[in-house]
Design a protein around this motif. Structure first.
Motif, PDB file in Angstrom:
ATOM      1  N   ASP A 435       1.006  -1.213  -0.104  1.00 19.09           N
ATOM      2  CA  ASP A 435       0.005   0.068   0.113  1.00 19.09           C
ATOM      3  C   ASP A 435       0.778   1.416  -0.077  1.00 19.09           C
ATOM      4  O   ASP A 435       0.268   2.297   0.297  1.00 19.09           O
ATOM      5  CB  ASP A 435      -0.869  -0.236   1.190  1.00 19.09           C
ATOM      6  CG  ASP A 435      -2.009  -1.177   1.079  1.00 19.09           C
ATOM      7  OD1 ASP A 435      -2.280  -1.522   0.118  1.00 19.09           O
ATOM      8  OD2 ASP A 435      -2.413  -1.562   2.153  1.00 19.09           O
ATOM      9  N   LYS A 436       2.179   1.179  -0.138  1.00 17.07           N
ATOM     10  CA  LYS A 436       2.985   2.313  -0.273  1.00 17.07           C
ATOM     11  C   LYS A 436       3.702   2.506  -1.388  1.00 17.07           C
ATOM     12  O   LYS A 436       4.016   3.394  -1.893  1.00 17.07           O
ATOM     13  CB  LYS A 436       3.896   2.420   0.872  1.00 17.07           C
ATOM     14  CG  LYS A 436       3.402   2.725   2.346  1.00 17.07           C
ATOM     15  CD  LYS A 436       4.355   2.969   3.585  1.00 17.07           C
ATOM     16  CE  LYS A 436       3.455   3.468   4.608  1.00 17.07           C
ATOM     17  NZ  LYS A 436       4.614   3.509   5.667  1.00 17.07           N
ATOM     18  N   GLY A 437       4.048   1.246  -1.966  1.00 16.03           N
ATOM     19  CA  GLY A 437       4.774   1.219  -3.492  1.00 16.03           C
ATOM     20  C   GLY A 437       6.124   0.381  -3.424  1.00 16.03           C
ATOM     21  O   GLY A 437       6.519  -0.127  -2.538  1.00 16.03           O
ATOM     22  N   THR A 438       6.627   0.577  -4.544  1.00 17.25           N
ATOM     23  CA  THR A 438       7.946  -0.264  -4.881  1.00 17.25           C
ATOM     24  C   THR A 438       8.915   0.492  -5.596  1.00 17.25           C
ATOM     25  O   THR A 438       8.748   1.515  -6.093  1.00 17.25           O
ATOM     26  CB  THR A 438       7.485  -1.470  -5.825  1.00 17.25           C
ATOM     27  OG1 THR A 438       6.430  -2.338  -5.413  1.00 17.25           O
ATOM     28  CG2 THR A 438       8.708  -2.205  -6.214  1.00 17.25           C
ATOM     29  N   SER A 439      10.238   0.331  -5.259  1.00 15.80           N
ATOM     30  CA  SER A 439      11.112   0.937  -5.932  1.00 15.80           C
ATOM     31  C   SER A 439      12.406  -0.077  -6.308  1.00 15.80           C
ATOM     32  O   SER A 439      12.600  -1.323  -5.681  1.00 15.80           O
ATOM     33  CB  SER A 439      11.954   1.833  -4.814  1.00 15.80           C
ATOM     34  OG  SER A 439      11.154   2.908  -4.603  1.00 15.80           O
ATOM     35  N   PHE A 440      12.572   0.091  -7.679  1.00 17.38           N
ATOM     36  CA  PHE A 440      13.658  -1.033  -8.317  1.00 17.38           C
ATOM     37  C   PHE A 440      15.002  -0.245  -8.433  1.00 17.38           C
ATOM     38  O   PHE A 440      14.753   1.081  -8.984  1.00 17.38           O
ATOM     39  CB  PHE A 440      13.205  -1.463  -9.434  1.00 17.38           C
ATOM     40  CG  PHE A 440      14.077  -2.538 -10.204  1.00 17.38           C
ATOM     41  CD1 PHE A 440      13.718  -3.646  -9.953  1.00 17.38           C
ATOM     42  CD2 PHE A 440      15.107  -2.131 -10.858  1.00 17.38           C
ATOM     43  CE1 PHE A 440      14.539  -4.766 -10.281  1.00 17.38           C
ATOM     44  CE2 PHE A 440      15.959  -3.205 -11.454  1.00 17.38           C
ATOM     45  CZ  PHE A 440      15.470  -4.438 -11.089  1.00 17.38           C
ATOM     46  N   TYR A 441      16.105  -0.520  -7.906  1.00 17.69           N
ATOM     47  CA  TYR A 441      17.385   0.273  -8.178  1.00 17.69           C
ATOM     48  C   TYR A 441      18.239  -0.702  -9.051  1.00 17.69           C
ATOM     49  O   TYR A 441      18.339  -1.824  -8.997  1.00 17.69           O
ATOM     50  CB  TYR A 441      18.134   0.269  -6.724  1.00 17.69           C
ATOM     51  CG  TYR A 441      17.437   0.897  -5.748  1.00 17.69           C
ATOM     52  CD1 TYR A 441      17.444   2.172  -5.517  1.00 17.69           C
ATOM     53  CD2 TYR A 441      16.250   0.150  -5.092  1.00 17.69           C
ATOM     54  CE1 TYR A 441      16.671   2.589  -4.336  1.00 17.69           C
ATOM     55  CE2 TYR A 441      15.530   0.805  -4.021  1.00 17.69           C
ATOM     56  CZ  TYR A 441      15.636   2.102  -3.709  1.00 17.69           C
ATOM     57  OH  TYR A 441      14.957   2.821  -2.611  1.00 17.69           O
ATOM     58  N   PHE A 442      18.946  -0.226  -9.920  1.00 20.46           N
ATOM     59  CA  PHE A 442      20.032  -0.898 -10.440  1.00 20.46           C
ATOM     60  C   PHE A 442      21.185   0.246 -11.186  1.00 20.46           C
ATOM     61  O   PHE A 442      21.102   1.409 -11.149  1.00 20.46           O
ATOM     62  CB  PHE A 442      19.651  -1.200 -12.001  1.00 20.46           C
ATOM     63  CG  PHE A 442      18.975  -0.453 -13.004  1.00 20.46           C
ATOM     64  CD1 PHE A 442      19.948  -0.023 -14.119  1.00 20.46           C
ATOM     65  CD2 PHE A 442      17.834  -0.028 -12.852  1.00 20.46           C
ATOM     66  CE1 PHE A 442      19.592   1.088 -14.931  1.00 20.46           C
ATOM     67  CE2 PHE A 442      17.313   0.833 -13.865  1.00 20.46           C
ATOM     68  CZ  PHE A 442      18.161   1.232 -14.996  1.00 20.46           C
ATOM     69  N   THR A 443      22.367  -0.271 -11.383  1.00 18.71           N
ATOM     70  CA  THR A 443      23.567   0.696 -11.593  1.00 18.71           C
ATOM     71  C   THR A 443      23.993   0.606 -13.111  1.00 18.71           C
ATOM     72  O   THR A 443      23.892  -0.412 -13.692  1.00 18.71           O
ATOM     73  CB  THR A 443      24.828   0.396 -10.530  1.00 18.71           C
ATOM     74  OG1 THR A 443      25.195  -1.031 -10.895  1.00 18.71           O
ATOM     75  CG2 THR A 443      24.483   0.470  -9.320  1.00 18.71           C
ATOM     76  N   LEU A 444      24.656   1.687 -13.442  1.00 16.69           N
ATOM     77  CA  LEU A 444      25.338   1.840 -14.864  1.00 16.69           C
ATOM     78  C   LEU A 444      26.574   2.444 -14.626  1.00 16.69           C
ATOM     79  O   LEU A 444      26.671   3.351 -13.578  1.00 16.69           O
ATOM     80  CB  LEU A 444      24.233   2.660 -15.733  1.00 16.69           C
ATOM     81  CG  LEU A 444      23.104   1.850 -16.078  1.00 16.69           C
ATOM     82  CD1 LEU A 444      22.298   2.755 -16.957  1.00 16.69           C
ATOM     83  CD2 LEU A 444      23.419   0.629 -16.890  1.00 16.69           C
ATOM     84  N   ASP A 445      27.559   2.073 -15.352  1.00 12.31           N
ATOM     85  CA  ASP A 445      28.843   2.977 -15.496  1.00 12.31           C
ATOM     86  C   ASP A 445      28.768   4.274 -16.007  1.00 12.31           C
ATOM     87  O   ASP A 445      28.103   4.576 -16.950  1.00 12.31           O
ATOM     88  CB  ASP A 445      29.902   2.071 -16.554  1.00 12.31           C
ATOM     89  CG  ASP A 445      29.918   0.489 -15.668  1.00 12.31           C
ATOM     90  OD1 ASP A 445      29.981   0.731 -14.492  1.00 12.31           O
ATOM     91  OD2 ASP A 445      30.703  -0.099 -16.570  1.00 12.31           O
ATOM     92  N   LYS A 446      29.393   5.084 -15.105  1.00 12.37           N
ATOM     93  CA  LYS A 446      29.091   6.653 -15.459  1.00 12.37           C
ATOM     94  C   LYS A 446      30.463   6.875 -16.423  1.00 12.37           C
ATOM     95  O   LYS A 446      31.535   6.360 -16.177  1.00 12.37           O
ATOM     96  CB  LYS A 446      29.425   7.344 -14.172  1.00 12.37           C
ATOM     97  CG  LYS A 446      29.410   8.943 -14.478  1.00 12.37           C
ATOM     98  CD  LYS A 446      29.538   9.583 -12.785  1.00 12.37           C
ATOM     99  CE  LYS A 446      29.558  11.152 -13.374  1.00 12.37           C
ATOM    100  NZ  LYS A 446      30.920  11.589 -14.033  1.00 12.37           N
ATOM    101  N   VAL A 447      30.449   7.803 -17.335  1.00  8.70           N
ATOM    102  CA  VAL A 447      31.301   8.218 -18.287  1.00  8.70           C
ATOM    103  C   VAL A 447      32.059   9.486 -17.589  1.00  8.70           C
ATOM    104  O   VAL A 447      31.588  10.494 -17.149  1.00  8.70           O
ATOM    105  CB  VAL A 447      30.649   8.784 -19.561  1.00  8.70           C
ATOM    106  CG1 VAL A 447      31.790   9.277 -20.611  1.00  8.70           C
ATOM    107  CG2 VAL A 447      30.176   7.509 -20.273  1.00  8.70           C
ATOM    108  N   ALA A 448      33.480   8.947 -17.509  1.00 10.88           N
ATOM    109  CA  ALA A 448      34.104   9.985 -16.835  1.00 10.88           C
ATOM    110  C   ALA A 448      34.087  11.309 -17.797  1.00 10.88           C
ATOM    111  O   ALA A 448      34.912  11.041 -18.915  1.00 10.88           O
ATOM    112  CB  ALA A 448      35.627   9.489 -16.504  1.00 10.88           C
ATOM    113  N   ILE A 449      34.103  12.372 -17.272  1.00 15.83           N
ATOM    114  CA  ILE A 449      34.379  13.675 -18.198  1.00 15.83           C
ATOM    115  C   ILE A 449      35.628  14.433 -17.929  1.00 15.83           C
ATOM    116  O   ILE A 449      36.221  14.593 -16.771  1.00 15.83           O
ATOM    117  CB  ILE A 449      33.109  14.712 -17.791  1.00 15.83           C
ATOM    118  CG1 ILE A 449      31.814  13.945 -18.030  1.00 15.83           C
ATOM    119  CG2 ILE A 449      33.256  15.919 -18.692  1.00 15.83           C
ATOM    120  CD1 ILE A 449      30.837  14.706 -17.663  1.00 15.83           C
TER     121      ILE A 449
END
Length: 449
Positions: A435-449
């Motif tokens: 009754d409050k909700g769902t959260s999905f987490y996943f990671t991706l590689d960040k491009v270095a600037i």
């Protein structure tokens, strides 16, 4: 006994035969020459040490060395004066050595002679040395019979040992060949069981070699085949079940159109639209099954590129716009203006599946938030909704194929998400509260600037 075991047994016997042949040549055929060579070298070493002791007038050491050598010893000057003798002054200084052998300029010589009185054949080592500033000769002699007797003992003992060793080798060959071929037999029977369809095979081979590696590979193969077989059964059962319902509905709508409502445009359109919706649902399920199968087969190769996460999410959200408006659902995006590495099309599929699940979990009116957080060299993407949530005991099953929390959809959405993220090496997890909700987490590689 056949096959590899027989070959191993014969190989052991051949190797043993070669070893015993070498022993026979050394201990029987050439033992006389070998032992004679050994005794000569031994007497030479003793003669050097005794000559050094006599040169230093160290009679005690000389006597100890003579005792150790087990030989008759005399020392005589070149003028015929006896310096030292172990056996009287009889013929040949008590050893029967012809004096002609002493008339030599050689530093060290080895001769064989026969005692003129008793006819005993002997071996002598003659060494020249200096004694009180006089040239002298040191002679060590042993009867040749002692060498021959020792050689005969070696020969007699050899044949006894040969008999014992042959018996032991045969027994050990049988045991070792059986022991070495047992893992191979186990592998053969396991392969036969797998070939006949029995996938509940578990090999326990502990040999610490390539056979153990092969057994582990076969266990892994049987396990994977078992999983594939289960997947095939589940696939057939679920597809059969999921296709049967929409096909029945389509058939029912078509029959009603033919029998009753052919002239009623409103009902005809309603039933046709319902039939089309069922066709779309079947088509989506087939696409999902094909996508999942392709991902699991290892045929998918990632096309890694750098892309703006916000642009990709905005495109996905735009495609869901009609559905969002129909259910009065708002979408908020936060902190997505970041460049990441990944397969853009597959990540698009991940966002679409997660967004689709969030929309299904909200009955009418709600909020979906898509945001990101920077963590070291990674970007953590979060898709949250204010839907009905998932029970904790069901969370561990949401990534399984055909698992449905509420019997909606195909049950393949999150299974596809899992395969895509595994290919990317992403970390992912899900949190939910009823009754409050769902959260999905996943990671991706960040491009270095």
């Amino acid at each position: 006994m056949r096959g590899i075991r027989k070959k191993l047994f014969i190989t052991y016997l051949i190797i043993t035969g070669i070893i015993f042949l070498l022993f026979y040549l050394s201990q029987v055929v050439f033992i006389g020459k070998i032992y004679t060579y050994y005794k000569i070298n031994q007497l030479k070493n003793y003669s050097l040490e005794i000559a050094n002791a006599l040169s230093k007038n160290d009679d005690k050491t000389a006597n100890e060395l003579i005792e150790e050598s087990n030989s008759k010893v005399i020392a005589v000057t070149d003028t015929g004066i006896l310096i030292f003798g172990t056996r009287g002054n009889g013929q040949g200084y008590g050893i029967g050595l012809p004096k002609t052998f002493l008339n030599t300029d050689e530093k060290l010589s080895v001769v064989e002679f026969t005692h003129p009185s008793i006819g005993v054949e002997s071996l002598a080592v003659i060494r020249s040395f200096s004694y009180n500033k006089q040239n002298a000769k040191l002679v060590l002699t042993i009867p040749l019979s002692t060498i021959d007797d020792t050689a005969m003992i070696f020969k007699s003992e050899f044949f006894l040992m040969l008999l014992i060793c042959i018996i032991v080798i045969i027994i050990m060959s049988i045991i070792m060949s059986k022991r070495l071929t047992k893992p191979i037999d186990d592998l053969k029977y396991a392969a036969q069981n797998i070939a006949s369809g029995n996938l509940d095979v578990k090999l326990d081979v502990k040999t610490n070699d390539e056979l153990e590696d092969l057994a582990m590979s076969m266990n892994s193969m049987a396990e994977n085949l078992s999983k594939a077989e289960k997947f095939k059964r589940d696939l057939i059962a679920n597809i059969t079940h999921d296709l049967k319902t929409p096909l029945g509905l389509i058939k029912g709508y078509c029959e009603m159109l033919l029998d009753f409502y052919g002239d009623d445009k409103e009902k005809r359109n309603r039933y046709l639209n319902a039939a089309l919706n069922e066709v779309d649902r079947m088509s989506k399920m087939i696409d999902d099954v094909l996508s999942l199968s392709k991902l699991q087969s290892g045929l998918v190769k990632l096309k890694i590129s750098s892309f703006n996460l916000k642009n990709l999410v905005d495109d996905v959200v735009l495609s869901f716009e009609p559905l969002l408006q129909g259910k009065n659902i708002n979408i908020v995006t936060e902190n997505l203006d970041v460049i990441v590495n990944g397969d853009a099309e597959l990540i698009r599929r991940v966002i679409m599946n997660l967004l689709s699940n969030s929309i299904k979990s909200i009955n009418k009116g709600g909020l979906i938030t898509i945001s990101s957080i920077l963590e070291n060299n990674h970007v953590k993407v979060i898709v949250s909704d204010t839907g009905k949530g998932i029970e904790k005991e069901k969370l561990q099953n949401v990534f399984e194929k055909f698992y449905k929390v509420d019997n909606k959809g195909t049950g393949l959405g999150l299974a596809i998400v899992k395969e895509i993220l595994d290919l990317h090496g992403s970390e992912y997890y899900i949190e939910s509260e009823i009754d409050k909700g769902t959260s999905f987490y996943f990671t991706l590689d960040k491009v270095a600037i």
